[in-house]
Design a protein around this motif. Structure first.
Motif, short mmCIF file in Angstrom:
data_model
loop_
_atom_site.label_atom_id
_atom_site.label_comp_id
_atom_site.label_asym_id
_atom_site.label_seq_id
_atom_site.Cartn_x
_atom_site.Cartn_y
_atom_site.Cartn_z
N GLU A 1 0.84 -1.21 0.00
CA GLU A 1 0.00 0.00 0.00
C GLU A 1 0.87 1.25 0.00
N ALA B 1 3.73 1.63 -1.30
CA ALA B 1 4.26 1.84 -2.64
C ALA B 1 3.18 2.35 -3.60
N TYR B 2 2.01 1.73 -3.54
CA TYR B 2 0.92 2.19 -4.41
C TYR B 2 0.57 3.65 -4.12
N ALA B 3 0.59 4.03 -2.82
CA ALA B 3 0.20 5.38 -2.45
C ALA B 3 1.19 6.42 -2.97
N LEU B 4 2.40 5.98 -3.35
CA LEU B 4 3.36 6.92 -3.93
C LEU B 4 3.20 7.01 -5.45
N GLY B 5 2.22 6.30 -5.99
CA GLY B 5 2.05 6.32 -7.43
C GLY B 5 2.86 5.28 -8.15
N ALA B 6 3.13 4.15 -7.49
CA ALA B 6 3.87 3.07 -8.14
C ALA B 6 2.91 2.23 -8.98
N THR B 7 3.42 1.69 -10.10
CA THR B 7 2.61 0.77 -10.89
C THR B 7 2.74 -0.63 -10.28
N GLU C 1 6.17 -2.06 -10.68
CA GLU C 1 7.16 -1.45 -9.78
C GLU C 1 7.01 -1.97 -8.36
N GLN D 1 10.22 -3.99 -7.31
CA GLN D 1 11.12 -3.11 -6.56
C GLN D 1 10.80 -3.05 -5.07
N VAL D 2 9.63 -3.51 -4.68
CA VAL D 2 9.30 -3.48 -3.25
C VAL D 2 9.11 -4.90 -2.71
#
Lengths: 295, 263
Positions: A179, A181-187, A190, A194-195
């Motif tokens: 979450e 990562a998604y909240a930072l605008g990750a696809t 990504e 990357q996470v």
């Protein structure tokens, strides 16, 4: 009445405990036999010659006891198997953990498990009778028995191990991290690469090591498809011999018991046991570390 | 398309479902730019669900479904042509439990910049990381250990790292889901002071259980409650300036809740 119940429970406990002990005793029994015969072997052959010699001819008149050609064969096949199993297994795990819908997963997982349930002798003949002819049509110099076809097929055999243990590691990465990562605008890609994968790295490493240890110990495929020529070669198209295949060869052959040639299989078995043991211990520590991080 | 209008976000007939369950029903509120809006209400009334609708985080739950519109600078973020990734880049989020990445303090911030297309030099990246950490009032505590894991920090520091990570990508709105509930009172105070600083450049929406906190930090307050006890759907029953909600609410249920007689 209560006394009887307590007695019953204690009896059950003791019986179950004894059953649990069986596996412990079996392990120690095997190690004991291995050790005993190995010691007998090393009374006649120097351990230095065994571990550093590059010729392995215990079944011939001029006996040489350098185990390296067998180790070479084992490592060659195992490495080839990992080249197949790592990328495919990891990608399958990422797909199942991050992308697949519940329905896709429920179809895919049983298929992976079927792959894990195929008897290895079937894999062996698949390598010999299906994969080798294909390799021959691509590389004409391919020998009838060769390391490559065994490698490829073994890679598919251990793929479910890699996929399923890696998937456990990926699924254990907390949702909060995804979450974030998604909240930072990750696809999605990504987030996955990357996470989630870096966070699960120690678990994935454990899966890989477990798979290597299975590849090293695997017997049937290499006994059938990889040949019986202990050789120091890195050419996968040649016939080689692995440690396990050698043990099979001697066990099934007419080598007299108590002879030095016969005792070699215990020494080789001991070495094999130590190699897989070390792998399993490393894998255990990786798994433990990755559990500690997120609990 | 007027980005300077008074309202930055507006919900229209917003219904949020999990499967067939209507979790949040019929919300129509307008969020003011550069203000702090608090969402308060008893547990289970859909505060977090409503908050997560503002950056389309709800759709990470497979069964979640959204009806109605949320206008962000007058553009519906639920329009099929809108990419949720773009929405989340412009509307950031800080979570209840600090969730730094298991990467270094530096990488925790640099990663968000990189995935959002940062292609500058190392020294430019250093500057942006430093700026984000300064804006989150964390720089002085971590400047000598930027290569240590984000997980090595205390809970309050981790939460400020998460805020730094969020503001590094320069969103317009920051959603905060009970950002201080896992922190001690001193760490909480620091986060609240930080929010007052951030307000100058960002619009903040905060969900909180703590009514004193809502009263202390927010300019506007949305009071949520279950519509009735049959369908268990939550909705916004009153939305006004915070001082009005806490001193002179129109709704009897709001009054009971903020005075502690309910919930």
């Amino acid at each position: 009445m209560t006394n009887r119940r307590i007695l019953e429970q204690k009896t059950v406990l003791v019986i179950i405990f004894l059953f649990a002990l069986v596996s412990v005793f079996t392990t120690f029994g095997i190690i004991g036999v291995l050790l005993q015969e190995t010691i007998l072997f090393f009374e006649q052959v120097s351990i230095v010659e065994f571990l550093t010699g590059t010729r392995w001819t215990p079944l011939f008149a001029s006996k040489k006891f350098g185990v390296l050609p067998l180790v070479n064969g084992t490592v060659l096949v195992a490495a080839g198997a990992m080249v197949v199993a790592l990328p495919l297994g990891l990608l399958a795990a990422i797909y199942m953990s991050e992308y697949a819908s519940t329905r896709a997963r429920s179809v895919l997982k049983p298929f992976l498990e079927i792959l894990a349930g195929i008897p290895t002798v079937v894999y062996g003949y698949f390598a010999l009778l299906f994969v080798t002819p294909i390799l021959k049509s691509i590389f004409p110099q391919t020998q009838a028995f060769n390391a490559l076809s065994a490698s490829i097929v073994m890679g598919f055999m251990i793929l479910p191990t890699v996929a399923s243990v890696s998937e456990d590691a990926l699924s254990a990465v907390p949702r909060s991290l995804r979450e974030a990562a998604y909240a930072l605008g990750a696809t999605k890609a990504e987030v996955a690469t990357q996470v989630v994968v870096p966070a699960a790295l120690s678990g994935i490493a454990a899966a890989f090591i477990l798979a290597i240890s299975r590849a090293i110990g695997e017997t049937m495929i290499v006994a059938i498809a990889a040949g019986q020529q202990p050789k120091m070669t890195l050419n996968p198209l040649e016939s080689i011999e692995t440690m396990t295949a050698y043990i099979v060869q001697v066990s099934l052959g007419d080598t007299p018991h108590q002879s030095i040639a016969y005792q070699t299989i215990f020494a080789v078995g001991m070495l094999l046991f130590l190699m897989t043991l070390v792998m399993n211990i490393i894998s255990y520590f990786f798994t433990k570390r990755f559990r500690e991080v997120y609990e | 398309m007027n980005e300077n209008s008074e309202y930055i976000l507006e919900t229209r007939n917003l219904n949020l479902y999990y499967g067939n369950f209507l979790a949040v029903a019929d919300v129509n509120i307008k969020i003011r730019r550069h203000q702090i809006t608090a969402i308060i209400g008893p547990s289970g009334c859909g505060k977090s669900t409503l908050l997560r609708a503002f950056n389309r985080m709800n759709e990470l739950v497979p069964t979640a479904r959204t009806e109605g519109e949320i206008l962000f600078n007058n553009e519906n973020i639920y329009d099929p042509s809108i990419d949720p990734v773009e929405v989340r880049r412009r509307i950031g989020m800080v979570f209840q439990k600090p969730n730094p990445f298991p990467k270094s303090i530096y990488e925790n911030i640099a990663w968000g910049l990189r995935i959002n297309g940062f292609r500058g030099s190392k020294s430019e990246l250093d500057d942006l990381v430093e700026k984000a950490l300064r804006d989150a009032a964390l720089w002085d505590e971590v400047k000598d250990k930027l290569d240590q894991s984000g997980l090595s920090l205390s809970g309050g520091q981790q939460q400020r790292l998460c805020i730094a990570r969020t503001i590094a990508v320069r969103p317009e709105v920051i959603l905060m889901d009970e950002p201080a509930s896992a922190l001690d009172p001193i760490a909480t105070l620091r986060i609240e002071e930080l929010m007052q600083e951030l307000k100058k450049n960002y619009t903040i929406i905060i969900v909180t259980h703590n009514m004193q906190q809502a009263a202390r930090v927010s300019d506007y307050t949305a009071m949520m409650m279950l519509r009735n006890h049959e369908d268990r759907s939550g909705t916004v029953i009153e939305f006004d300036r915070t001082e009005v909600i806490f001193t002179n609410p129109r709704d009897k249920r709001t009054q009971d809740y903020v005075t502690g007689r309910f919930g």
